[in-house]
Design an enzyme around this catalytic site. Structure first.
Site, short mmCIF file in Angstrom:
data_model
loop_
_atom_site.label_atom_id
_atom_site.label_comp_id
_atom_site.label_asym_id
_atom_site.label_seq_id
_atom_site.Cartn_x
_atom_site.Cartn_y
_atom_site.Cartn_z
N LYS A 129 1.47 4.09 -2.85
CA LYS A 129 1.05 5.46 -2.54
C LYS A 129 2.19 6.44 -2.80
O LYS A 129 1.95 7.59 -3.18
CB LYS A 129 0.57 5.57 -1.09
CG LYS A 129 -0.72 4.82 -0.77
CD LYS A 129 -1.91 5.33 -1.56
CE LYS A 129 -2.51 6.60 -0.98
NZ LYS A 129 -3.77 6.98 -1.66
N TYR A 167 0.84 -1.20 0.00
CA TYR A 167 0.00 0.00 0.00
C TYR A 167 0.87 1.25 0.00
O TYR A 167 0.72 2.14 -0.84
CB TYR A 167 -0.91 -0.01 1.22
CG TYR A 167 -1.69 1.27 1.45
CD1 TYR A 167 -2.86 1.53 0.76
CD2 TYR A 167 -1.24 2.23 2.37
CE1 TYR A 167 -3.57 2.71 0.97
CE2 TYR A 167 -1.94 3.40 2.59
CZ TYR A 167 -3.11 3.63 1.88
OH TYR A 167 -3.79 4.80 2.09
#
Length: 369
Positions: free
Chosen positions: A148, A144
């Site tokens: 990001k 994640y």
């Protein structure tokens, strides 16, 4: 003299508007008089006056239909941080975001507000009052965070005053509030299983938890202050409650508010981290033979046992940000919104059984982003 507002300045789209943050953002935008369209893979609710469009984030033609005559886009779509599918993270957070940028530019969108994450600078060690000029993590804590970082770079680099396309990234941390499908429900489920009896470390580590209304407030402020002559162009901004709290105090307040016991037994941080590292190494060695997805990882231990809180000074200076809901009020509102999660009479777990469950799984499912 006030800047003249373009006729289409309140026509906006929320990509990922069916999610937890997205829904709160949509509802607040409607209250403020914006005309809102939602683009998401599914529709989970209805709001009068809001148009919903279902589609794939990587489908530019589908996006173009939604972005026609839209001047402002909020992009808050992302798989859950708890997901372990790197390909999905890359497709949505990186490839999907590139498609969003292309569609915005072709449709004549003037502003793109990205929901990023404060974790883009976190590597598992203490961050105290971290500012936006901290370098991106060289060793991201998970897929994640890795994606990001790529996503934020792509969005901020796309900012162009010459092309009349302005971008800004909002970095919230530890979002919580009513209708949150992650933090509170998973915390309660963990407590019901007897896994919330132990504190990792001495329990003094400070962390930012941010009420969802404050995150929404930061997004809208960014949209309203993002102009060609503003310092927001191509920049990232931390948005938090600006009230760092001991990680385990926050967890305890939520648990006690819902009728559960607070964790009270301490485990040495170095010991727990070492065990997590050993388990992770064993998993890596066995991966060619067995597909194991560990939940008890070094980085999740770090999230529960280190300081990680961030400065909002830049947001205060450049867009006048101040939290609209203080932390204690936010916790009270959140607890009150989950009456169905209050403690029920459960079978008693013996101390030794609870220890075995907790030590192997403590805080394994909860991720503070």
């Amino acid at each position: 003299m006030a800047t003249r507002i373009r006729p289409s300045s309140k026509r906006c789209a929320v990509i990922g508007g069916s999610g937890f943050l997205g829904r709160h953002l949509v509802e607040r935008l409607v209250e403020k008089g914006y005309s809102v369209a939602v683009f998401d893979i599914s529709q989970r609710y209805q709001v009068p006056g809001v148009t919903f469009h279902q589609g794939d984030l990587c489908d530019k033609q589908a996006l173009l239909k939604v972005l026609k005559d839209v001047s402002l886009v909020f992009h808050c779509a992302s798989p859950s941080p708890a997901c372990d599918d790197r390909q999905l993270f890359w497709k949505v957070n990186v490839e999907g975001t590139r498609t969003v940028i292309q569609a915005c530019q072709e449709a004549g969108v003037q502003k793109l507000i990205l929901t990023s994450s404060a974790s883009v600078v976190f590597e598992g060690t203490d961050i105290k009052n971290g500012k936006e000029d901290l370098p991106y993590a060289k060793r991201p804590i998970d897929y994640y965070t890795e994606t990001k970082i790529h996503q934020e770079k792509v969005v901020l680099e796309a900012c162009s005053k010459e092309k009349d396309f302005l971008t800004v990234a909002i970095r919230p941390h530890g979002i919580f509030g009513p209708r949150d499908p992650q933090l509170v429900p998973i915390l309660v489920d963990t407590a019901r299983k007897g896994k919330m009896k132990f504190i990792i470390g001495d329990g003094t580590n400070l962390v930012d938890f941010t009420y969802v209304e404050n995150v929404v407030h930061g997004h809208i402020l960014a949209a309203e202050h993002l102009k060609a002559d503003s310092p927001l162009c191509g920049k990232a901004y931390h948005i938090t409650n600006d009230e760092p709290i001991r990680f385990w105090d926050f967890m305890s307040q939520v648990l006690i508010g819902l009728g559960y016991d607070a964790p009270r037994y301490h485990l040495p941080y170095s010991l727990v981290y070492g065990i997590a590292m050993l388990l992770w190494m064993i998993t890596c060695l066995l991966r060619p033979l067995v597909n194991i997805k560990p939940t008890f990882t070094p980085m999740r231990v770090a999230l529960a046992g280190t300081h990680h809180y961030y400065s909002c000074w830049r947001a205060k200076q450049d867009m006048g940000y101040q939290p609209v809901v203080k932390l204690q009020e936010a916790i009270a509102r959140t607890v009150a919104s989950y009456p169905h999660l209050r403690k029920e009479e459960l079978p008693f777990l013996g101390q030794s059984e609870a220890f075995c469950i907790s030590f192997g799984c403590v805080f394994s499912e909860i991720r503070v982003d």
